[in-house]
Design an enzyme around this catalytic site. Structure first.
Site, mmCIF file in Angstrom:
data_model
loop_
_atom_site.group_PDB
_atom_site.id
_atom_site.type_symbol
_atom_site.label_atom_id
_atom_site.label_comp_id
_atom_site.label_asym_id
_atom_site.label_seq_id
_atom_site.Cartn_x
_atom_site.Cartn_y
_atom_site.Cartn_z
ATOM 1 N N SER A 313 0.801 -1.206 0.000
ATOM 2 C CA SER A 313 0.000 0.000 0.000
ATOM 3 C C SER A 313 0.847 1.274 0.000
ATOM 4 O O SER A 313 1.513 1.563 -0.967
ATOM 5 C CB SER A 313 -0.954 -0.045 1.187
ATOM 6 O OG SER A 313 -2.036 0.785 0.950
ATOM 7 N N LYS A 338 -1.309 -3.859 -3.215
ATOM 8 C CA LYS A 338 -2.541 -3.248 -2.709
ATOM 9 C C LYS A 338 -2.624 -1.846 -3.282
ATOM 10 O O LYS A 338 -1.928 -0.945 -2.858
ATOM 11 C CB LYS A 338 -2.519 -3.219 -1.184
ATOM 12 C CG LYS A 338 -3.555 -2.318 -0.528
ATOM 13 C CD LYS A 338 -4.949 -2.893 -0.570
ATOM 14 C CE LYS A 338 -5.884 -2.225 0.419
ATOM 15 N NZ LYS A 338 -6.032 -0.779 0.286
#
Length: 414
Positions: A313, A338
């Site tokens: 992320s 992600k």
């Protein structure tokens, strides 16, 4: 009827956090809705307005609302169940409802201090199973030997297949000194129960030290464990201190860093970049926003970034920005993958709603969701203890040192 809700953006295996306040208005149908129905309608409207997929998983979203509101909702709990059922039709594990207790727990978590076992958890995007992204440094979970990519099969006997991410987190939190038993599954090993004693978890995101390199040079080693609100300031202090100590090059360790605050990731990228795009964001209209570096960087010394399967992320945003702007080379394993952005809305009764509202792309417009980022030099790593990280026993770290030296990118080598 006017309303106000807090909106929190948090990017990570959990959420992307940036506080803001939005105003909006709606018109209710002529017949009066009960308080329970109003809450369901509030959730429906937020999703209708903001959800990334404007097909709503290829279904008639208005019909879903009608179907839910046709059934009587006797109390608050029945409204919560109806909301969860409605959101489940989107088939998106990151778009989810949080009851007031779960919402408060999330707010405590983002404050950088909590009481629990010290695990950062997420849903594997391929399997949907609950797994450990990384244990927090010095936590009960780390001391018990729980590792990144371990699957959490049960919590106090409850199968995690039946729990949302937030419900699982809530079950692992609790008063200092209380115990919780986790059933852990690790590839190639039998499942085992681990009993942990909850403690106060202070999340210090930066570990920094000056390490000897080769040829008389010194390497500033910085390990960043998550992107919380303090991370940019702490990292800036670390760079400044290492510069004063005579660092000639840097290794930034993002291994097992599950992400955190988008703004923290952007600000940290700016510490290393004089200019360039850091990340693009794309909503369902295809509108792109971007975050830029405007310099000056705190140091122009050579930089290698360590990544692995637990790098996710916001960590992937930072790694992608540094790689694609030519500022750093990446060493390690392909990252987690992600690439979705969630927004967290506070609802009228104190509960919360996480909604996937956008995706992000790297500076070269790569969408890395479920794909990850490939390192410049792929190097595997066995299971390392905390004491072995950034030592001669750490093959990824040693590969980074070698890259800084043999490629003649160390300061003074031309």
């Amino acid at each position: 009827m006017g309303f106000m809700h807090k909106q929190i953006f948090r990017l990570g295996l959990s959420l992307l956090l940036v506080l803001c306040v939005t105003l909006g208005a709606w018109i209710e149908p002529a017949h009066a809705l009960t308080e329970e129905q109003k809450l369901v309608a509030e959730v429906w409207r937020i999703v209708n307005r903001t959800y990334l997929d404007d097909t709503f998983n290829h279904q008639n979203w208005a019909a879903i609302r009608q179907k839910i509101l046709e059934k009587p909702l006797k109390n608050q709990e029945s409204a919560y169940v109806a909301i969860q059922k409605m959101l489940k039709t989107l088939d998106d594990p990151f778009t989810r409802f949080l009851n007031p207790e779960q919402y408060r727990s999330l707010q405590v978590n983002t404050s950088g201090e909590l009481t629990g076992v010290g695990l950062q958890i997420g849903l594997n995007p391929q399997t949907g199973k609950l797994e450990v992204v990384a244990p927090i440094h010095g936590s009960p979970a780390e001391k018990a030997g729980i590792l990144s990519r371990d699957r959490i099969v049960k919590i106090e006997g409850f199968a995690t297949d039946e729990l949302t991410l937030d419900e699982a987190a809530a079950k692992m939190r609790g008063p200092i000194g209380s115990t919780v038993t986790l059933r852990i599954a690790r590839e190639g090993e039998d499942e085992r129960d681990v009993q942990l004693v909850r403690d106060r978890i202070a999340v210090n995101p930066v570990i920094a030290q000056l390490q000897p390199g080769q040829g008389g040079k010194s390497i500033g080693y910085i390990r960043l464990t998550q992107f919380n609100a303090n991370a940019p300031m702490e990292l800036a202090h670390a760079i400044s201190n290492l510069e004063q100590q005579g660092a000639d090059a840097y290794i930034l360790d993002l291994r097992n860093n599950p992400g955190g605050l988008l703004q923290a990731g952007v600000e940290i990228a700016r510490l290393w970049l004089d200019s360039g795009t850091i990340v693009y964001t794309v909503n369902r209209q295809g509108i792109q926003g971007s975050f830029e570096a405007f310099g000056p960087a705190l140091t122009d010394d050579p930089l290698v970034v360590l990544v692995n399967q637990g790098t996710a992320s916001a960590s992937e945003i930072l790694a992608g920005a540094l790689k694609e702007n030519g500022r750093a080379q990446l060493v390690g394993e392909k990252t987690f993958g992600k690439g979705l952005i969630q927004s967290l809305f506070e609802l009228s009764d104190g509960s919360g709603l996480a909604v996937t509202i956008a995706k992000y792309e790297t500076p070269l417009h790569h969408d890395i969701h479920k794909l990850g980022i490939q390192p410049d030099k792929e190097v595997g790593s066995g299971l390392l203890t905390r004491e072995q990280i950034a030592t001669a026993d750490d093959p990824q770290y040693q590969a980074a040192v070698e890259m800084l030296t043999k490629n003649r990118v160390m300061l003074g080598a031309v």
